[in-house]
Design a protein around this motif. Structure first.
Motif, PDB file in Angstrom:
ATOM      1  N   UNK A   1      80.703  41.555 -32.537  1.00 50.62           N
ATOM      2  CA  UNK A   1      79.918  41.719 -33.758  1.00 50.62           C
ATOM      3  C   UNK A   1      80.380  42.989 -34.486  1.00 50.62           C
ATOM      4  N   UNK A   2      80.976  42.799 -35.660  1.00 51.78           N
ATOM      5  CA  UNK A   2      81.591  43.906 -36.402  1.00 51.78           C
ATOM      6  C   UNK A   2      80.555  44.589 -37.288  1.00 51.78           C
ATOM      7  N   UNK A   3      80.435  45.905 -37.128  1.00 53.06           N
ATOM      8  CA  UNK A   3      79.498  46.669 -37.960  1.00 53.06           C
ATOM      9  C   UNK A   3      80.200  47.895 -38.525  1.00 53.06           C
ATOM     10  N   UNK A   4      79.745  48.324 -39.677  1.00 52.06           N
ATOM     11  CA  UNK A   4      80.286  49.532 -40.293  1.00 52.06           C
ATOM     12  C   UNK A   4      79.712  50.762 -39.623  1.00 52.06           C
ATOM     13  N   UNK A   5      80.380  51.881 -39.794  1.00 57.40           N
ATOM     14  CA  UNK A   5      79.918  53.135 -39.199  1.00 57.40           C
ATOM     15  C   UNK A   5      78.498  53.465 -39.655  1.00 57.40           C
ATOM     16  N   UNK A   6      78.157  53.065 -40.886  1.00 60.62           N
ATOM     17  CA  UNK A   6      76.804  53.331 -41.393  1.00 60.62           C
ATOM     18  C   UNK A   6      75.745  52.611 -40.553  1.00 60.62           C
ATOM     19  N   UNK A   7      76.099  51.453 -39.977  1.00 60.82           N
ATOM     20  CA  UNK A   7      75.142  50.694 -39.163  1.00 60.82           C
ATOM     21  C   UNK A   7      75.025  51.225 -37.739  1.00 60.82           C
TER      22      UNK A   7
ATOM     23  N   UNK B   1      82.805  49.407 -29.394  1.00 63.40           N
ATOM     24  CA  UNK B   1      84.261  49.498 -29.422  1.00 63.40           C
ATOM     25  C   UNK B   1      84.649  49.914 -30.833  1.00 63.40           C
ATOM     26  N   UNK B   2      85.323  51.043 -30.969  1.00 59.96           N
ATOM     27  CA  UNK B   2      85.675  51.525 -32.309  1.00 59.96           C
ATOM     28  C   UNK B   2      87.065  51.057 -32.723  1.00 59.96           C
ATOM     29  N   UNK B   3      87.173  50.669 -33.988  1.00 62.26           N
ATOM     30  CA  UNK B   3      88.456  50.277 -34.553  1.00 62.26           C
ATOM     31  C   UNK B   3      88.685  51.119 -35.804  1.00 62.26           C
ATOM     32  N   UNK B   4      89.820  51.768 -35.832  1.00 57.87           N
ATOM     33  CA  UNK B   4      90.214  52.603 -36.972  1.00 57.87           C
ATOM     34  C   UNK B   4      90.791  51.695 -38.054  1.00 57.87           C
ATOM     35  N   UNK B   5      90.260  51.810 -39.260  1.00 59.20           N
ATOM     36  CA  UNK B   5      90.699  50.973 -40.380  1.00 59.20           C
ATOM     37  C   UNK B   5      91.261  51.886 -41.466  1.00 59.20           C
ATOM     38  N   UNK B   6      92.372  51.523 -42.098  1.00 56.90           N
ATOM     39  CA  UNK B   6      92.847  52.330 -43.224  1.00 56.90           C
ATOM     40  C   UNK B   6      91.743  52.442 -44.281  1.00 56.90           C
ATOM     41  N   UNK B   7      91.574  53.625 -44.834  1.00 54.93           N
ATOM     42  CA  UNK B   7      90.523  53.838 -45.828  1.00 54.93           C
ATOM     43  C   UNK B   7      90.821  53.066 -47.106  1.00 54.93           C
ATOM     44  N   UNK B   8      89.872  52.224 -47.495  1.00 56.57           N
ATOM     45  CA  UNK B   8      89.982  51.460 -48.733  1.00 56.57           C
ATOM     46  C   UNK B   8      88.577  51.435 -49.318  1.00 56.57           C
TER      47      UNK B   8
ATOM     48  N   UNK C   1      84.107  54.825 -40.842  1.00 54.33           N
ATOM     49  CA  UNK C   1      84.083  55.119 -42.277  1.00 54.33           C
ATOM     50  C   UNK C   1      83.855  56.604 -42.461  1.00 54.33           C
ATOM     51  N   UNK C   2      84.497  57.138 -43.493  1.00 56.57           N
ATOM     52  CA  UNK C   2      84.370  58.567 -43.760  1.00 56.57           C
ATOM     53  C   UNK C   2      82.918  58.932 -44.045  1.00 56.57           C
ATOM     54  N   UNK C   3      82.498  60.077 -43.505  1.00 56.67           N
ATOM     55  CA  UNK C   3      81.166  60.581 -43.788  1.00 56.67           C
ATOM     56  C   UNK C   3      80.086  60.047 -42.866  1.00 56.67           C
ATOM     57  N   UNK C   4      80.452  59.208 -41.889  1.00 54.93           N
ATOM     58  CA  UNK C   4      79.464  58.661 -40.961  1.00 54.93           C
ATOM     59  C   UNK C   4      79.836  59.022 -39.536  1.00 54.93           C
ATOM     60  N   UNK C   5      78.806  59.361 -38.752  1.00 52.00           N
ATOM     61  CA  UNK C   5      79.026  59.650 -37.325  1.00 52.00           C
ATOM     62  C   UNK C   5      79.047  58.321 -36.579  1.00 52.00           C
ATOM     63  N   UNK C   6      79.884  58.262 -35.551  1.00 48.85           N
ATOM     64  CA  UNK C   6      79.937  57.021 -34.778  1.00 48.85           C
ATOM     65  C   UNK C   6      79.448  57.225 -33.342  1.00 48.85           C
ATOM     66  N   UNK C   7      78.828  58.389 -33.076  1.00 43.81           N
ATOM     67  CA  UNK C   7      78.329  58.583 -31.712  1.00 43.81           C
ATOM     68  C   UNK C   7      76.976  57.882 -31.561  1.00 43.81           C
ATOM     69  N   UNK C   8      76.847  57.166 -30.447  1.00 41.10           N
ATOM     70  CA  UNK C   8      75.640  56.392 -30.168  1.00 41.10           C
ATOM     71  C   UNK C   8      75.533  56.207 -28.662  1.00 41.10           C
ATOM     72  N   UNK C   9      74.319  55.945 -28.207  1.00 44.38           N
ATOM     73  CA  UNK C   9      74.139  55.689 -26.763  1.00 44.38           C
ATOM     74  C   UNK C   9      74.511  54.250 -26.407  1.00 44.38           C
ATOM     75  N   UNK C  10      74.732  53.416 -27.436  1.00 41.78           N
ATOM     76  CA  UNK C  10      75.067  52.011 -27.204  1.00 41.78           C
ATOM     77  C   UNK C  10      76.574  51.836 -27.081  1.00 41.78           C
ATOM     78  N   UNK C  11      77.016  50.836 -26.296  1.00 40.92           N
ATOM     79  CA  UNK C  11      78.460  50.606 -26.171  1.00 40.92           C
ATOM     80  C   UNK C  11      79.030  50.001 -27.456  1.00 40.92           C
TER      81      UNK C  11
END
Length: 190
Positions: free
Chosen positions: A104-110, A146-153, A134-144
């Motif tokens: 399930x793909x979610x943005x850093x804001x989610x 998987x992070x994927x780096x995407x070119x900024x667009x 995404x720039x400007x959003x933290x991706x640290x969470x207690x939930x598992x």
């Protein structure tokens, strides 16, 4: 047959190259079989208010995905009444496709909002969360996640609706067929 399926939900109002870029990057990075684009249900009482009719959003999405063999549309949320919770959707998909693995793909804001999700602890058992940075959003969470780096667009449906309404340039921001459909159907003030 077992498949690894990425799910990208959204209003897709309109679908744009940012959506396609995310899908393409996640597909390649995680070696998935397909990406299923899942348009959200918008309550009937809001259809004319802020959002484009589901029929138009679905048609635009079909046009946007036309050239991509591994991109499909999953309209399960459009077919159900009432609010669509990820938990309910994933339960239905797991029932229909018991051998598939879902991502399930979610943005850093989610990612920051995961603690507020409906039955999030059970959702984690039904699918792997894939967080798109995404720039400007933290991706640290207690939930598992998987992070994927995407070119900024930096493109969004809101920005596109505003540009279309103001008759500004949208070249290279959304597929030509989608833009043609928008103009032919006089969407977003065109």
């Amino acid at each position: 047959m077992s498949k690894k399926i990425g799910i990208l939900g959204g209003t897709f109002d309109p679908p744009h190259f940012g959506h396609l870029l995310i899908a393409s990057e996640v597909l390649a990075e995680l070696q998935l079989s397909e990406i299923w684009f899942m348009p959200n249900q918008i309550p009937p009482h809001k259809q004319n208010e802020h959002f484009t009719d589901s029929k138009h959003r679905l048609n635009m999405l079909k046009l946007a995905l036309d050239d991509h063999q591994q991109f499909k549309i999953e309209s399960i949320e459009l077919e159900r009444e009432g609010p669509s919770f990820t938990y309910d959707t994933l339960c239905l998909l797991r029932e229909q496709y018991p051998t598939y693995s879902f991502y399930f793909i979610i943005g850093a804001d989610m990612i920051e909002y995961l603690p507020k999700w409906h039955r999030v602890d059970e959702v984690i058992g039904l699918a792997t969360f894939v967080g798109v940075k995404r720039q400007g959003y933290k991706t640290n969470t207690k939930y598992p996640v998987t992070e994927v780096e995407i070119p900024q667009f930096d493109v969004s449906s809101t920005m596109l609706r505003n540009r279309l309404k103001a008759k500004k340039n949208t070249t290279y921001l959304l597929p030509k067929d989608v833009k043609r459909y928008i103009e032919e159907n006089h969407l977003y003030g065109t």
